[in-house]
Scaffold this motif. Structure first.
Motif, mmCIF file in Angstrom:
data_model
loop_
_atom_site.group_PDB
_atom_site.id
_atom_site.type_symbol
_atom_site.label_atom_id
_atom_site.label_comp_id
_atom_site.label_asym_id
_atom_site.label_seq_id
_atom_site.Cartn_x
_atom_site.Cartn_y
_atom_site.Cartn_z
ATOM 1 N N TRP A 104 5.913 11.334 -0.030
ATOM 2 C CA TRP A 104 6.989 10.380 -0.070
ATOM 3 C C TRP A 104 6.566 9.205 1.058
ATOM 4 C CZ3 TRP A 104 9.403 10.147 -4.270
ATOM 5 C CH2 TRP A 104 9.591 11.291 -5.054
ATOM 6 N N THR A 107 3.509 7.358 0.479
ATOM 7 C CA THR A 107 3.768 6.109 -0.737
ATOM 8 C C THR A 107 4.615 4.959 -0.010
ATOM 9 O OG1 THR A 107 3.613 7.538 -2.593
ATOM 10 C CG2 THR A 107 4.952 5.489 -2.930
ATOM 11 N N PHE A 198 1.959 6.205 -5.981
ATOM 12 C CA PHE A 198 2.388 7.441 -5.855
ATOM 13 C C PHE A 198 1.684 8.571 -6.447
ATOM 14 C CE2 PHE A 198 5.283 10.757 -7.439
ATOM 15 C CZ PHE A 198 5.737 11.134 -6.276
#
Length: 246
Positions: A104, A107, A198
């Motif tokens: 997370w 990204t 991602f």
């Protein structure tokens, strides 16, 4: 056999499909492969003693955290620069980010860099025009996407960004030659490139957590899609062109 005067590559598949658009493209591909090979060998030699440390994800992440805010700032800057200068594929940095920061945060940092780099590429192409873009990107990429992106507009550009294996950075320069507003180009680049980045971050995180099987499966899936996307880039543009004419 002498090389055709127009620079077209004489090397072909059995079905007549050209391997390269031009001899220049062939030389560039060979040069890139050689550079990557030398870099890999050099890094392997230089990092022999550090290999045990680098494979300990928790130790590496703790070390990176010691740099505070400068670690993500460095990643953002590198990702932005690679869009404009293209020394390495952006997904390589994305996998590194996943290994260091998790899927997370990795990204997020990557997409900030992509946003900055894409904005710069769009602006540079618009500011300095076609002659600048021709110097920055490969001839085959320009030939494939140039007129198509200008004629087919924003949605088609978004689809091209979304498909793995297509030259995202080159599309930024090509998009900059169109009259599409800069803010829309940047938004499309971010949204369209986010899924692939991602997945690359997830791959890096899987390596860090030791889930090698899942990492290999994900790598094989993304690589397969990328190969299909690149190999069928002409068919993709033709399909989008046919859809746009309906």
């Amino acid at each position: 056999m002498t090389e055709p005067r127009d620079g077209t590559d004489s090397a072909t598949h059995a079905d007549g499909t050209r391997l390269f658009v031009s001899s220049r493209a062939r030389r560039r591909a060979v040069l890139h492969l050689l550079v990557l090979t030398l870099l890999f060998v050099g890094l392997a030699v230089l990092s022999r003693r550090q290999l045990a440390f680098l494979t300990d994800a928790e130790a590496v992440r703790a070390y990176v955290r010691g740099f505070g805010v400068w670690a993500p700032v460095a990643l953002v800057v590198l990702q932005a620069l690679q869009v404009v200068l293209a020394p390495v594929p952006g997904q390589v940095l994305a996998a590194v980010a996943g290994y260091l920061f998790g899927p997370w945060w990795g990204t997020l940092y990557n997409m900030i860099g992509i946003a900055l780099g894409s904005t710069a590429a769009f602006w540079l192409a618009r500011r300095f025009g076609r002659s600048y873009v021709e110097r920055m990107i490969a001839d085959d990429a320009l030939a494939t996407f140039d007129t198509f992106v200008e004629q087919r507009g924003l949605f088609s550009l978004f689809v091209l960004f979304l498909i793995p294996g297509l030259p995202d950075d080159a599309l930024c320069f090509v998009g900059g030659l169109t009259p599409i507003p800069l803010r829309k180009l940047v938004a499309v680049a971010i949204v369209g490139r986010a899924p692939a980045f991602f997945l690359a971050n997830v791959f890096g995180d899987l390596l860090a957590t030791g889930d090698t099987v899942a990492a290999v499966v994900l790598f094989a899936l993304v690589t397969g899609l990328s190969v299909l996307g690149y190999a069928n880039r002409d068919r993709i543009t033709q399909s989008l062109d046919g859809w746009h004419r309906r």
